[in-house]
Design a protein around this motif. Sequence first.
Motif, PDB file in Angstrom:
ATOM      1  N   SER A  68     -21.165 -58.492  10.143  1.00  0.00           N
ATOM      2  CA  SER A  68     -21.184 -57.044   9.830  1.00  0.00           C
ATOM      3  C   SER A  68     -22.172 -56.514  10.539  1.00  0.00           C
ATOM      4  N   ASN A  69     -22.164 -55.063  10.615  1.00  0.00           N
ATOM      5  CA  ASN A  69     -23.339 -54.294  11.376  1.00  0.00           C
ATOM      6  C   ASN A  69     -24.486 -54.601  10.656  1.00  0.00           C
ATOM      7  N   ARG A  70     -24.550 -55.311   9.279  1.00  0.00           N
ATOM      8  CA  ARG A  70     -26.054 -55.751   8.471  1.00  0.00           C
ATOM      9  C   ARG A  70     -26.042 -56.993   8.879  1.00  0.00           C
ATOM     10  N   SER A  71     -25.302 -57.835   9.637  1.00  0.00           N
ATOM     11  CA  SER A  71     -25.561 -59.385  10.125  1.00  0.00           C
ATOM     12  C   SER A  71     -25.236 -60.210   8.785  1.00  0.00           C
ATOM     13  N   ASN A  72     -24.554 -59.644   7.898  1.00  0.00           N
ATOM     14  CA  ASN A  72     -23.744 -60.533   7.022  1.00  0.00           C
ATOM     15  C   ASN A  72     -22.479 -61.072   7.459  1.00  0.00           C
ATOM     16  N   VAL A  73     -22.220 -62.209   7.067  1.00  0.00           N
ATOM     17  CA  VAL A  73     -20.857 -62.810   7.405  1.00  0.00           C
ATOM     18  C   VAL A  73     -19.642 -62.397   6.505  1.00  0.00           C
ATOM     19  N   MET A  74     -18.753 -61.500   7.403  1.00  0.00           N
ATOM     20  CA  MET A  74     -17.668 -60.948   6.517  1.00  0.00           C
ATOM     21  C   MET A  74     -16.454 -62.022   6.416  1.00  0.00           C
ATOM     22  N   LEU A  75     -16.118 -62.799   7.572  1.00  0.00           N
ATOM     23  CA  LEU A  75     -14.955 -63.561   7.415  1.00  0.00           C
ATOM     24  C   LEU A  75     -15.184 -64.639   8.346  1.00  0.00           C
ATOM     25  N   ARG A  76     -14.534 -65.768   8.353  1.00  0.00           N
ATOM     26  CA  ARG A  76     -14.583 -66.686   8.920  1.00  0.00           C
ATOM     27  C   ARG A  76     -13.213 -67.119   9.653  1.00  0.00           C
ATOM     28  N   LEU A  77     -13.222 -67.569  10.776  1.00  0.00           N
ATOM     29  CA  LEU A  77     -11.837 -68.172  11.191  1.00  0.00           C
ATOM     30  C   LEU A  77     -11.714 -69.549  10.692  1.00  0.00           C
ATOM     31  N   GLU A  78     -10.734 -69.677   9.949  1.00  0.00           N
ATOM     32  CA  GLU A  78     -10.735 -71.082   8.980  1.00  0.00           C
ATOM     33  C   GLU A  78      -9.645 -71.918   9.892  1.00  0.00           C
ATOM     34  N   GLU A  79      -8.595 -71.360  10.372  1.00  0.00           N
ATOM     35  CA  GLU A  79      -7.552 -72.168  11.201  1.00  0.00           C
ATOM     36  C   GLU A  79      -6.904 -71.087  12.135  1.00  0.00           C
ATOM     37  N   ASP A  80      -6.751 -71.548  13.468  1.00  0.00           N
ATOM     38  CA  ASP A  80      -6.471 -70.717  14.435  1.00  0.00           C
ATOM     39  C   ASP A  80      -5.473 -71.529  15.348  1.00  0.00           C
ATOM     40  N   ARG A  81      -4.130 -71.431  15.400  1.00  0.00           N
ATOM     41  CA  ARG A  81      -3.342 -71.834  15.986  1.00  0.00           C
ATOM     42  C   ARG A  81      -2.917 -71.335  17.448  1.00  0.00           C
ATOM     43  N   VAL A  82      -3.844 -70.319  17.852  1.00  0.00           N
ATOM     44  CA  VAL A  82      -3.552 -69.611  18.880  1.00  0.00           C
ATOM     45  C   VAL A  82      -4.850 -69.724  19.896  1.00  0.00           C
ATOM     46  N   GLY A  83      -5.985 -69.426  19.467  1.00  0.00           N
ATOM     47  CA  GLY A  83      -7.260 -69.615  20.288  1.00  0.00           C
ATOM     48  C   GLY A  83      -7.677 -68.570  21.157  1.00  0.00           C
ATOM     49  N   ARG A  84      -6.968 -67.674  21.178  1.00  0.00           N
ATOM     50  CA  ARG A  84      -7.451 -66.533  22.045  1.00  0.00           C
ATOM     51  C   ARG A  84      -6.981 -65.171  21.412  1.00  0.00           C
ATOM     52  N   HIS A  85      -8.338 -64.278  21.090  1.00  0.00           N
ATOM     53  CA  HIS A  85      -8.360 -63.077  20.366  1.00  0.00           C
ATOM     54  C   HIS A  85      -9.169 -62.232  21.405  1.00  0.00           C
ATOM     55  N   ASP A  86      -9.265 -60.999  21.038  1.00  0.00           N
ATOM     56  CA  ASP A  86     -10.153 -59.946  21.559  1.00  0.00           C
ATOM     57  C   ASP A  86     -11.044 -59.319  20.805  1.00  0.00           C
ATOM     58  N   PHE A  87     -12.435 -59.066  21.212  1.00  0.00           N
ATOM     59  CA  PHE A  87     -13.404 -58.295  20.178  1.00  0.00           C
ATOM     60  C   PHE A  87     -14.118 -57.308  21.107  1.00  0.00           C
ATOM     61  N   LEU A  88     -13.433 -56.999  22.156  1.00  0.00           N
ATOM     62  CA  LEU A  88     -14.159 -56.095  23.281  1.00  0.00           C
ATOM     63  C   LEU A  88     -13.544 -54.716  22.842  1.00  0.00           C
ATOM     64  N   LEU A  89     -12.366 -54.327  22.728  1.00  0.00           N
ATOM     65  CA  LEU A  89     -11.696 -53.003  22.748  1.00  0.00           C
ATOM     66  C   LEU A  89     -11.400 -52.530  21.653  1.00  0.00           C
ATOM     67  N   THR A  90     -11.536 -51.376  21.453  1.00  0.00           N
ATOM     68  CA  THR A  90     -11.146 -50.270  20.353  1.00  0.00           C
ATOM     69  C   THR A  90      -9.839 -50.476  20.159  1.00  0.00           C
ATOM     70  N   PRO A  91      -9.366 -49.954  18.750  1.00  0.00           N
ATOM     71  CA  PRO A  91      -7.916 -49.990  18.531  1.00  0.00           C
ATOM     72  C   PRO A  91      -7.316 -49.000  19.635  1.00  0.00           C
ATOM     73  N   CYS A  92      -6.000 -49.122  20.127  1.00  0.00           N
ATOM     74  CA  CYS A  92      -5.363 -48.122  20.719  1.00  0.00           C
ATOM     75  C   CYS A  92      -4.990 -46.932  20.048  1.00  0.00           C
ATOM     76  N   SER A  93      -5.109 -45.772  20.666  1.00  0.00           N
ATOM     77  CA  SER A  93      -5.164 -44.364  20.006  1.00  0.00           C
ATOM     78  C   SER A  93      -4.390 -43.502  20.820  1.00  0.00           C
ATOM     79  N   ALA A  94      -4.163 -42.171  20.284  1.00  0.00           N
ATOM     80  CA  ALA A  94      -3.452 -41.157  21.133  1.00  0.00           C
ATOM     81  C   ALA A  94      -4.240 -40.981  22.338  1.00  0.00           C
ATOM     82  N   ASP A  95      -5.643 -41.200  22.399  1.00  0.00           N
ATOM     83  CA  ASP A  95      -6.592 -41.215  23.603  1.00  0.00           C
ATOM     84  C   ASP A  95      -5.872 -42.184  24.633  1.00  0.00           C
ATOM     85  N   THR A  96      -5.839 -43.336  24.079  1.00  0.00           N
ATOM     86  CA  THR A  96      -5.670 -44.443  24.940  1.00  0.00           C
ATOM     87  C   THR A  96      -4.169 -44.145  25.702  1.00  0.00           C
ATOM     88  N   PHE A  97      -3.189 -43.806  24.866  1.00  0.00           N
ATOM     89  CA  PHE A  97      -2.042 -43.430  25.630  1.00  0.00           C
ATOM     90  C   PHE A  97      -1.981 -42.403  26.610  1.00  0.00           C
TER      91      PHE A  97
END
Lengths: 194, 194
Positions: A68-97
């Motif tokens: 989190s923004n307070r440096s607490n762990v919120m979630l942990r990836l426990e099992e991952d069958r894909v191995g590629r995710h993004d954590f750079l971009l904001t959700p797509c929006s009307a502005d994106t489109f």
Amino acid sequence: MLHRIEPRSGVAFTLKRGQRLKVSDPEGEQVADLLAFNADDVDEVISSGRTLDYASRIFLTTGDPLYSNRSNVMLRLEEDRVGRHDFLLTPCSADTFRIIYGDEHPHRGCFGNLAAALAPFGIGPDRIPIAFNVFMNVTVDGATGELKVEPPRSRAGDYTVFAAEMDLIIGLTACSALQSNNYAFKPIHYEILD
Amino acid sequence: MLHRIEPRSGVAFTLKRGQRLKVSDPEGEQVADLLAFNADDVDEVISSGRTLDYASRIFLTTGDPLYSNRSNVMLRLEEDRVGRHDFLLTPCSADTFRIIYGDEHPHRGCFGNLAAALAPFGIGPDRIPIAFNVFMNVTVDGATGELKVEPPRSRAGDYTVFAAEMDLIIGLTACSALQSNNYAFKPIHYEILD
């Protein structure tokens, strides 16, 4: 119980500490934008900047914590069958489109879907940060810095399981952006496991 | 008028639309974390996720806009004598020093310095997002996703000029993290140009 998120839509729900969230891609090559807020204090929110800093990596997978923004762990990836995710971009929006796709009558996107789903929890649109974009495949050219949105690596039935380390409000979508899911809008499935 | 930010400290000030902010590195290899808020509505804030998405690049330089969470242009890089900055990582904080450096009595970092400087403007610590980290040199390995904090490319006297496209509250630091500035704490200079 299996829940279905319809194409180009989103939901919000609570996830208790100790529960696990299984996010599945039933048809393959689809993306789910994931947000997390502390259920007891929604000013505490998932933080890409802290998570990537502490991991010293932009690609996260099994075992990695989401801070989190307070440096607490919120979630942990426990099992991952894909191995590629993004954590750079904001959700797509009307502005994106409007800005990226040039749409004159843009869809509200994952941003609008998340804002609508989170409103009943008292979370406003300005509180929506960079999401953990499950299955989203964004490549970075280390020399030029160029970002490319490639088709997800997920195949039909692939999934990632997240374990909650605090009581959370989760926002989750079936992504609305053409680039993210190889130009085909598809559903996302999720289950809450005790 | 030239302002000096002492090593490991930070300031906040208003910047009017049309004014320019010149951020200089007087000794070389120092980093300045830059935040921007809409002066008329501080819920509108600089957004890494939107800026990188619209740029389709993680490295920004002359001519590039810095967007808000509402997709408005807040600042534009008008002149850039360095050409390498970071927009992936949150300001260093007591948590950074505890988690990454293992400090038992950590400094409050750029995060604490920004929070203290922004408090008089009614901006709380939970509202501090990923900063535009002027002169910070973070490399990404496109294959593994590994992030490395390298010494800044800035030499003594180098600078970057930002043009304000709305009335802003700016937070600005002389960075407190050892990795960021090649293990030497140094000042940052800034000027507001009409």
